[in-house]
Design a protein around this motif. Structure first.
Motif, PDB file in Angstrom:
ATOM      1  N   LEU A  21       0.832  -1.202   0.000  1.00  0.00           N
ATOM      2  CA  LEU A  21       0.000   0.000   0.000  1.00  0.00           C
ATOM      3  C   LEU A  21       0.872   1.259   0.000  1.00  0.00           C
ATOM      4  N   CYS A  22       1.930   1.238   0.810  1.00  0.00           N
ATOM      5  CA  CYS A  22       2.807   2.413   0.910  1.00  0.00           C
ATOM      6  C   CYS A  22       3.559   2.652  -0.403  1.00  0.00           C
ATOM      7  N   GLN A  23       3.952   1.583  -1.055  1.00  0.00           N
ATOM      8  CA  GLN A  23       4.601   1.771  -2.363  1.00  0.00           C
ATOM      9  C   GLN A  23       3.616   2.419  -3.328  1.00  0.00           C
ATOM     10  N   LYS A  24       2.365   1.959  -3.267  1.00  0.00           N
ATOM     11  CA  LYS A  24       1.356   2.502  -4.165  1.00  0.00           C
ATOM     12  C   LYS A  24       1.086   3.981  -3.874  1.00  0.00           C
ATOM     13  N   LEU A  25       1.011   4.316  -2.582  1.00  0.00           N
ATOM     14  CA  LEU A  25       0.671   5.695  -2.195  1.00  0.00           C
ATOM     15  C   LEU A  25       1.902   6.609  -2.142  1.00  0.00           C
ATOM     16  N   ASP A  26       3.084   6.032  -2.373  1.00  0.00           N
ATOM     17  CA  ASP A  26       4.342   6.792  -2.271  1.00  0.00           C
ATOM     18  C   ASP A  26       4.543   7.354  -0.861  1.00  0.00           C
ATOM     19  N   VAL A  27       4.447   6.433   0.096  1.00  0.00           N
ATOM     20  CA  VAL A  27       4.496   6.792   1.519  1.00  0.00           C
ATOM     21  C   VAL A  27       5.662   6.039   2.165  1.00  0.00           C
ATOM     22  N   LEU A  28       6.403   6.698   3.016  1.00  0.00           N
ATOM     23  CA  LEU A  28       7.484   6.037   3.771  1.00  0.00           C
ATOM     24  C   LEU A  28       6.875   5.052   4.768  1.00  0.00           C
ATOM     25  N   TYR A  29       7.669   4.041   5.105  1.00  0.00           N
ATOM     26  CA  TYR A  29       7.133   2.973   5.949  1.00  0.00           C
ATOM     27  C   TYR A  29       8.240   2.391   6.814  1.00  0.00           C
ATOM     28  N   LEU A  30       7.872   1.999   8.034  1.00  0.00           N
ATOM     29  CA  LEU A  30       8.783   1.212   8.886  1.00  0.00           C
ATOM     30  C   LEU A  30       7.962   0.290   9.773  1.00  0.00           C
ATOM     31  N   ASP A  31       8.452  -0.943   9.918  1.00  0.00           N
ATOM     32  CA  ASP A  31       7.896  -1.834  10.940  1.00  0.00           C
ATOM     33  C   ASP A  31       9.041  -2.483  11.693  1.00  0.00           C
ATOM     34  N   THR A  32       8.691  -3.257  12.731  1.00  0.00           N
ATOM     35  CA  THR A  32       9.729  -3.860  13.573  1.00  0.00           C
ATOM     36  C   THR A  32       9.748  -5.372  13.447  1.00  0.00           C
ATOM     37  N   VAL A  33       8.880  -5.882  12.605  1.00  0.00           N
ATOM     38  CA  VAL A  33       8.739  -7.325  12.465  1.00  0.00           C
ATOM     39  C   VAL A  33       7.907  -7.528  11.202  1.00  0.00           C
ATOM     40  N   VAL A  34       8.151  -8.616  10.472  1.00  0.00           N
ATOM     41  CA  VAL A  34       7.277  -8.916   9.339  1.00  0.00           C
ATOM     42  C   VAL A  34       6.094  -9.705   9.882  1.00  0.00           C
ATOM     43  N   GLU A  35       5.001  -9.007  10.052  1.00  0.00           N
ATOM     44  CA  GLU A  35       3.845  -9.571  10.758  1.00  0.00           C
ATOM     45  C   GLU A  35       2.840 -10.125   9.737  1.00  0.00           C
ATOM     46  N   PRO A  36       2.216 -11.259  10.039  1.00  0.00           N
ATOM     47  CA  PRO A  36       1.132 -11.750   9.187  1.00  0.00           C
ATOM     48  C   PRO A  36      -0.218 -11.228   9.701  1.00  0.00           C
ATOM     49  N   TRP A  37      -1.275 -11.490   8.959  1.00  0.00           N
ATOM     50  CA  TRP A  37      -2.609 -11.215   9.487  1.00  0.00           C
ATOM     51  C   TRP A  37      -2.852 -12.059  10.731  1.00  0.00           C
ATOM     52  N   ALA A  38      -3.831 -11.669  11.525  1.00  0.00           N
ATOM     53  CA  ALA A  38      -4.141 -12.356  12.780  1.00  0.00           C
ATOM     54  C   ALA A  38      -4.205 -13.876  12.586  1.00  0.00           C
ATOM     55  N   GLY A  39      -3.566 -14.599  13.512  1.00  0.00           N
ATOM     56  CA  GLY A  39      -3.607 -16.050  13.475  1.00  0.00           C
ATOM     57  C   GLY A  39      -2.577 -16.681  12.552  1.00  0.00           C
ATOM     58  N   GLY A  40      -1.859 -15.850  11.818  1.00  0.00           N
ATOM     59  CA  GLY A  40      -0.916 -16.368  10.823  1.00  0.00           C
ATOM     60  C   GLY A  40       0.217 -17.190  11.403  1.00  0.00           C
ATOM     61  N   TYR A  41       0.609 -16.885  12.644  1.00  0.00           N
ATOM     62  CA  TYR A  41       1.726 -17.619  13.248  1.00  0.00           C
ATOM     63  C   TYR A  41       1.349 -19.047  13.620  1.00  0.00           C
ATOM     64  N   THR A  42       0.063 -19.272  13.798  1.00  0.00           N
ATOM     65  CA  THR A  42      -0.361 -20.591  14.271  1.00  0.00           C
ATOM     66  C   THR A  42      -1.436 -21.194  13.361  1.00  0.00           C
ATOM     67  N   ASP A  43      -1.482 -20.719  12.109  1.00  0.00           N
ATOM     68  CA  ASP A  43      -2.476 -21.218  11.162  1.00  0.00           C
ATOM     69  C   ASP A  43      -2.069 -22.614  10.700  1.00  0.00           C
ATOM     70  N   THR A  44      -2.762 -23.628  11.217  1.00  0.00           N
ATOM     71  CA  THR A  44      -2.331 -24.995  10.935  1.00  0.00           C
ATOM     72  C   THR A  44      -2.761 -25.469   9.544  1.00  0.00           C
ATOM     73  N   SER A  45      -3.440 -24.604   8.779  1.00  0.00           N
ATOM     74  CA  SER A  45      -3.667 -24.961   7.380  1.00  0.00           C
ATOM     75  C   SER A  45      -2.402 -24.664   6.558  1.00  0.00           C
ATOM     76  N   LEU A  46      -1.468 -23.947   7.175  1.00  0.00           N
ATOM     77  CA  LEU A  46      -0.172 -23.714   6.541  1.00  0.00           C
ATOM     78  C   LEU A  46       0.838 -24.741   7.053  1.00  0.00           C
ATOM     79  N   THR A  47       1.842 -25.046   6.256  1.00  0.00           N
ATOM     80  CA  THR A  47       2.923 -25.907   6.752  1.00  0.00           C
ATOM     81  C   THR A  47       3.773 -25.079   7.714  1.00  0.00           C
ATOM     82  N   PRO A  48       4.548 -25.766   8.585  1.00  0.00           N
ATOM     83  CA  PRO A  48       5.475 -25.015   9.439  1.00  0.00           C
ATOM     84  C   PRO A  48       6.392 -24.105   8.607  1.00  0.00           C
ATOM     85  N   SER A  49       6.843 -24.554   7.476  1.00  0.00           N
ATOM     86  CA  SER A  49       7.694 -23.702   6.637  1.00  0.00           C
ATOM     87  C   SER A  49       6.946 -22.447   6.212  1.00  0.00           C
ATOM     88  N   GLN A  50       5.686 -22.586   5.847  1.00  0.00           N
ATOM     89  CA  GLN A  50       4.908 -21.415   5.426  1.00  0.00           C
ATOM     90  C   GLN A  50       4.601 -20.463   6.578  1.00  0.00           C
TER      91      GLN A  50
END
Ligand code: NAD
Ligand code: NAD
Lengths: 472, 472
Positions: free
Chosen positions: B96-125
């Protein structure tokens, strides 16, 4: 109310958390004048408590060299040696008591100082298995001699009586009540009951939730009972009574090659070995598989053999201990330092602000799945019931009191283990000090909730295999 | 002192411990009027802090469905999106920031809610490896676009700069000083320095000793920073950058089969995986091998390849985290419940009574053995230095501040990782907030003190093999 009258002298060796906690119970329930009691201990700790009750206090550590000279003048035929020390050989004290015709009780089979971590010994030689074998080896010569109760505190001790009561309760609740419970001396009858019920695994499942108002400091080992005692046993090999239903020895499991063969040890400290267990209030949790005398004595007591001596039934039995939170942290720190003891130690008593000791036995594999039976004692209840105790110590000191009374009532039994003592009598004496004594069934198994985030290797065919309980 | 002037608008997404802690630093060091800042967050938490500084506060969770509509009206060319939320996809925000030409910073590459423990994904994913791959995949299309700093907090973030400074210090102290440090964009030159020094292993070695006056309750997860953040990453597979000196994959180790191949994962949660590590004040300890972005980015950045693309040098890199004691207990409890989150959570700030965060990098295998370089920040120092912070958050927020300033100073770098940012500039901005920044050599190796009580399987020939560090 006085349960017994004692006309001999009583020597208490060691006066730490258990010694200080049991003294008021002894004076309350045994008819013995204070001036017939002597404390012999290695530190000034507890001197003010001794003074409060007017008890003679001798500050002198017992050693391999001096113990006979130190104790013999204080003990003669008909007297009682109550050993609540660390670092003094229980076996040597029992021999002395047999020689002097003196009653004896301890709460653990203790070696001389350093024995738990003496690396000139093999792990098998440093095990509780070896220490128990040395203690029960005295049985034969002690026959008809003064009663020597070995390893009778809360656990080992009280928990053996919980197991008996739990078996009777399960029998009742599964429609096969035991009309006349056999005497404790009838080992085979009790083993038969456990076998008939199909008990495969017995945990001593304990969750201590006591917390204080002073957080643990780095470099400090904090516990609700003896720090030395806990570190000592935590550094011994993990040990467990090895059930007849187990399909395979753990990869790091070893038999001892001598003695009763009821137990195995793992080639690692118990304090590094976590297992899954369950208590009614905590629910599922990880406990430490700390070696304990009862893991071996229970497995041995509840063994059935065929005519050729081959084992036909034996439960797996072990401790699954969640000590107080500060002790969990202390163990974590100790492991990080490769089991080199922290420079400071602190036994929490007065600074405890809340919590309870939920201590019981978890019998698994029978028709109703899992059954926990035990004591739920809060710090507030413990303080109301007796001075100089916390919840943990009172479960121990009540059992020590009961064991001492039983020995006085049965003075010529020679060497006796907890399993051989009348459970009903002990539970009756302990009852006022155990808070709520409750039994609860559960559908919990160590397979519950497993393999959700990651595949886990389990034996799905038999939930009660040790490999399913094991975490590390 | 103002480091930068910013004429655009700044949107802060998420206003938890890091958001609240960084706001006063931004107002202190960046010349931006308060009325150009907007907070968008999912809870009322921090509303009073926003009010204290006169910052607009929008209570609205960003979701897969609404995030573009929610944020687009607040952001236009030249503005800044500072993402300090959990549960919102960093990759989608970067797009979104690339599209809007906006600077951006985060402290972690975060997934959508539940992404860390989504068992429909493989552990690698579900790994940080996969999340980082998705983030850096944007590099190409973002070239010449607005700067998007990915994963720049304390760790990931600051620690990448510590590694560079540590390399320069070791070079100096081993008689091969680097006269002109290469720019951060010269990956190969920096990898060459690490290779020449013989660095085999890099730990992010952290010991948080902060304690509070309220003991952890059963059923409560306590931490000094985001509970959700820590539980999320703790439940991801353990991951580590996999060095070229490693002789064999761990039995439960897996390669991903896509992407840069700099890291592996273990088939288990990081929060169940303990490793041996060392910090100057704590000494030897067990930390958790929690997956982190920097484990992968460091290993990738410090990789050398031959003409055929085969790896000739790469260090093993991973986190070895001893969180605050209450968090160690919380993890223990969580593991006991098979990673089912406790019903209550508590982020300690005002109730902290003492302790420090000792956070640094431990570079091992070079001529002087092991070298730790990092920050020692006590809770007292943190409180003196900035409001609304504890020691842990201030190490993060100082680095967020520095990353934001760097992005403002370098606004057209497209997608940038911490390792690609000028370490000297960041350390200069952070310095007043890091307490003592110290480097210390040590002769410690993970073989120290091993095998005393029990035989242990180690690789005695090379102390720096991962198997020697691993505990569970
Ligand atoms: N079976 C159980 O349930 C159970 C429970 C708790 C404790 N225990 C055991 O009971 C014993 C006492 O526990 P505690 O919590 O009171 O321990 P503690 O550490 O509080 O006290 C130990 C006492 O032993 C004394 N001592 C040490 N070395 C001695 C020596 N050489 N000679 C004489 N006295 C010596 C110390 O001075 C101290 O008074 C320990 O062996 C412990 O393992 C058993
Ligand atoms: N790199 C590092 O060193 C480092 C250190 C600490 C924290 N972090 C990361 O920083 C982030 C914030 O950490 P924290 O300690 O402030 O966390 P926190 O749990 O204290 O706060 C999280 C904030 O995100 C908000 N939030 C949650 N869901 C949201 C949504 N859907 N939309 C908008 N806002 C939402 C919450 O309301 C809260 O304000 C986390 O991702 C954490 O992992 C990184």
């Amino acid at each position: 109310m006085k349960h017994a009258e004692f006309s001999g002298r009583l020597v208490m060796l060691g006066f730490g958390s258990i010694g200080q906690g049991v003294l008021p119970l002894i004076l309350r329930h045994i008819d013995i004048p204070a001036d017939r009691i002597t404390i012999v201990t290695a530190e000034t700790r507890g001197e003010e408590v001794a003074a409060e009750y007017g008890i003679r206090f001798i500050l002198q550590a017992a050693t391999r060299e001096n113990f006979a000279d130190l104790l013999s003048p204080l003990l003669a035929k008909g007297d009682f040696l109550l050993n609540l020390s660390v670092d003094v050989s229980s076996v040597e004290l029992m021999k002395l008591c047999q020689k002097l015709d003196v009653l004896y009780l301890d709460t653990v089979v203790e070696p001389w100082a350093g024995g738990y971590t003496d690396t000139s010994l093999t792990p098998s030689q440093r095990s509780n298995y070896a220490m128990r074998e040395a203690a029960i080896a005295l049985r034969e010569t002690a026959q008809g001699g003064p009663t020597s109760v070995t390893a009778h505190g809360a656990n080992p001790g009280l928990v053996s009586h919980f197991v008996k009561q739990a078996l009777l309760n399960i029998a009742r609740d599964t429609g096969a009540p035991v009309a006349n419970p056999p005497p404790a001396s009838d080992r085979a009858a009790w083993a038969g009951i456990a076998a008939k019920l199909g008990v495969k695994v017995i945990h001593i499942a304990e969750r201590d939730t006591q917390v204080g108002d002073t957080p643990k400091k780095p470099g400090e080992f904090v516990n609700t009972w003896s720090v030395d005692g806990f570190v000592g046993e935590g550094c011994q090999p993990a040990e467990l009574g090895w059930g007849s239903h187990e399909k395979a020895l753990p990869p790091d499991g070893h038999r001892h090659g001598f003695g009763c063969d009821a137990a195995i040890y793992l080639m690692r400290p118990g304090a590094s070995t976590r297992v899954r267990t369950w208590t009614p209030l905590e629910g599922p949790m990880h406990g430490f598989l700390i070696t304990h005398n009862e893991s071996i004595s229970l497995a041995d007591y509840y063994t059935l053999r065929d005519a050729d001596g081959a084992v036909t039934y034996r439960p797996t039995a072990h401790y699954a201990y969640h000590p107080c939170d500060d002790a969990v942290l202390s163990v974590h720190e100790l492991a990080g330092k490769n089991w080199e003891m922290q420079p400071e130690k602190r036994l929490m008593t007065d600074e405890i602000t809340k919590g309870m000791d939920e201590l019981g036995v978890l019998l698994m594999g029978h028709a109703k799945g899992a059954y926990w039976f035990g004591s739920r004692l809060t710090i507030e209840e413990a303080r109301r019931a007796a001075p100089h105790n916390n919840a943990t110590s009172l479960q121990v000191t009540a059992a020590v009191l009961a064991g001492v009374i039983w020995a006085m009532e049965n003075p010529r039994q020679g060497v006796v283990e907890s399993d051989e003592i009348d459970h009903a009598r002990v539970l009756e004496i302990c009852a006022p000090y155990l808070g709520d004594v409750v039994g609860e069934y559960s559908e919990w198994t160590p397979l519950e909730g497993r393999g959700v985030l990651f595949p886990e290797e389990v034996d799905a065919a038999d939930p009660w295999q040790f490999r399913n309980f094991r975490v590390t």
